[in-house]
Structure formats: C-alpha cells, structure tokens
Design a protein around this motif. Sequence first.
Motif, PDB file in Angstrom:
ATOM      1  N   TYR A 223      -8.056 -36.417   5.504  1.00 26.56           N
ATOM      2  CA  TYR A 223      -6.967 -37.194   6.109  1.00 26.56           C
ATOM      3  C   TYR A 223      -6.595 -38.365   5.205  1.00 26.56           C
ATOM      4  O   TYR A 223      -5.417 -38.602   4.927  1.00 26.56           O
ATOM      5  CB  TYR A 223      -7.371 -37.735   7.482  1.00 26.56           C
ATOM      6  N   LEU A 224      -7.595 -39.113   4.751  1.00 23.42           N
ATOM      7  CA  LEU A 224      -7.320 -40.264   3.893  1.00 23.42           C
ATOM      8  C   LEU A 224      -6.655 -39.844   2.586  1.00 23.42           C
ATOM      9  O   LEU A 224      -5.733 -40.512   2.118  1.00 23.42           O
ATOM     10  CB  LEU A 224      -8.609 -41.040   3.614  1.00 23.42           C
ATOM     11  N   ASN A 225      -7.100 -38.742   2.018  1.00 26.41           N
ATOM     12  CA  ASN A 225      -6.484 -38.241   0.780  1.00 26.41           C
ATOM     13  C   ASN A 225      -5.022 -37.862   1.010  1.00 26.41           C
ATOM     14  O   ASN A 225      -4.163 -38.167   0.178  1.00 26.41           O
ATOM     15  CB  ASN A 225      -7.258 -37.044   0.240  1.00 26.41           C
ATOM     16  N   ASN A 226      -4.748 -37.194   2.121  1.00 27.69           N
ATOM     17  CA  ASN A 226      -3.370 -36.806   2.441  1.00 27.69           C
ATOM     18  C   ASN A 226      -2.485 -38.025   2.675  1.00 27.69           C
ATOM     19  O   ASN A 226      -1.326 -38.051   2.257  1.00 27.69           O
ATOM     20  CB  ASN A 226      -3.338 -35.888   3.665  1.00 27.69           C
ATOM     21  N   ILE A 227      -3.034 -39.022   3.342  1.00 26.79           N
ATOM     22  CA  ILE A 227      -2.278 -40.253   3.586  1.00 26.79           C
ATOM     23  C   ILE A 227      -1.936 -40.928   2.267  1.00 26.79           C
ATOM     24  O   ILE A 227      -0.809 -41.364   2.052  1.00 26.79           O
ATOM     25  CB  ILE A 227      -3.078 -41.195   4.511  1.00 26.79           C
ATOM     26  N   GLN A 228      -2.908 -40.991   1.367  1.00 22.69           N
ATOM     27  CA  GLN A 228      -2.657 -41.623   0.077  1.00 22.69           C
ATOM     28  C   GLN A 228      -1.629 -40.834  -0.728  1.00 22.69           C
ATOM     29  O   GLN A 228      -0.747 -41.419  -1.371  1.00 22.69           O
ATOM     30  CB  GLN A 228      -3.954 -41.793  -0.717  1.00 22.69           C
ATOM     31  N   ALA A 229      -1.706 -39.521  -0.673  1.00 21.69           N
ATOM     32  CA  ALA A 229      -0.733 -38.693  -1.392  1.00 21.69           C
ATOM     33  C   ALA A 229       0.682 -38.909  -0.842  1.00 21.69           C
ATOM     34  O   ALA A 229       1.653 -38.962  -1.605  1.00 21.69           O
ATOM     35  CB  ALA A 229      -1.125 -37.221  -1.289  1.00 21.69           C
ATOM     36  N   LYS A 230       0.792 -39.049   0.479  1.00 17.99           N
ATOM     37  CA  LYS A 230       2.108 -39.219   1.101  1.00 17.99           C
ATOM     38  C   LYS A 230       2.681 -40.617   0.891  1.00 17.99           C
ATOM     39  O   LYS A 230       3.870 -40.774   0.649  1.00 17.99           O
ATOM     40  CB  LYS A 230       2.023 -38.919   2.597  1.00 17.99           C
ATOM     41  N   THR A 231       1.835 -41.638   0.995  1.00 17.24           N
ATOM     42  CA  THR A 231       2.321 -43.021   0.996  1.00 17.24           C
ATOM     43  C   THR A 231       2.125 -43.746  -0.331  1.00 17.24           C
ATOM     44  O   THR A 231       2.762 -44.780  -0.555  1.00 17.24           O
ATOM     45  CB  THR A 231       1.607 -43.849   2.078  1.00 17.24           C
ATOM     46  N   GLY A 232       1.199 -43.252  -1.161  1.00 10.88           N
ATOM     47  CA  GLY A 232       0.852 -43.967  -2.386  1.00 10.88           C
ATOM     48  C   GLY A 232      -0.069 -45.150  -2.133  1.00 10.88           C
ATOM     49  O   GLY A 232      -0.342 -45.930  -3.040  1.00 10.88           O
TER      50      GLY A 232
END
Length: 72
Positions: free
Chosen positions: A6-15
């Motif tokens: 989840y955290l990785n996906n959030i970072q990929a989406k938001t930077g």
Amino acid sequence: MSFQAYLNNIQAKTGKSPDEFKSLAEQKGFLQNGKLVPSVKATDVTNWLKDEFQLGHGHCMAIWALFKGKTD
C-alpha cells in the motif's frame, strides 16, 4: 495486499514518501511531534488525502495506520 505494498503504491501515485506524509500531516495539525493529535479522527485524515491526493479509501486508511504507528 501487504501494508508495505500500500505504501509503495501511494508513493508511486503521489510521489510522496511516508515521511513526507507525516511532515505534511504535522503542517496540517494532524500530528504533533510525530504522534496523532487526540482530537483528530480518521475521517479528518481520509478526507484530506482524498481531496488533495485523490487516494482511494484503502490507501487513505493505510496512511491513517501509519500515523497511528503501524510499521509493517
């Protein structure tokens, strides 16, 4: 999906990294000295993340869990 995924996906989406979200939450008054302010509710945080970063509810709740101290 794991918490880290989840955290990785959030970072990929938001930077934004988890630490950057913590810093932003401090600026918004949701965290103080890295801890959730007692009067802050999950809805306060999820509404902010949905509005500002267009995250879905599950991803918002992962950030909420991060703010509550979840690490894995």
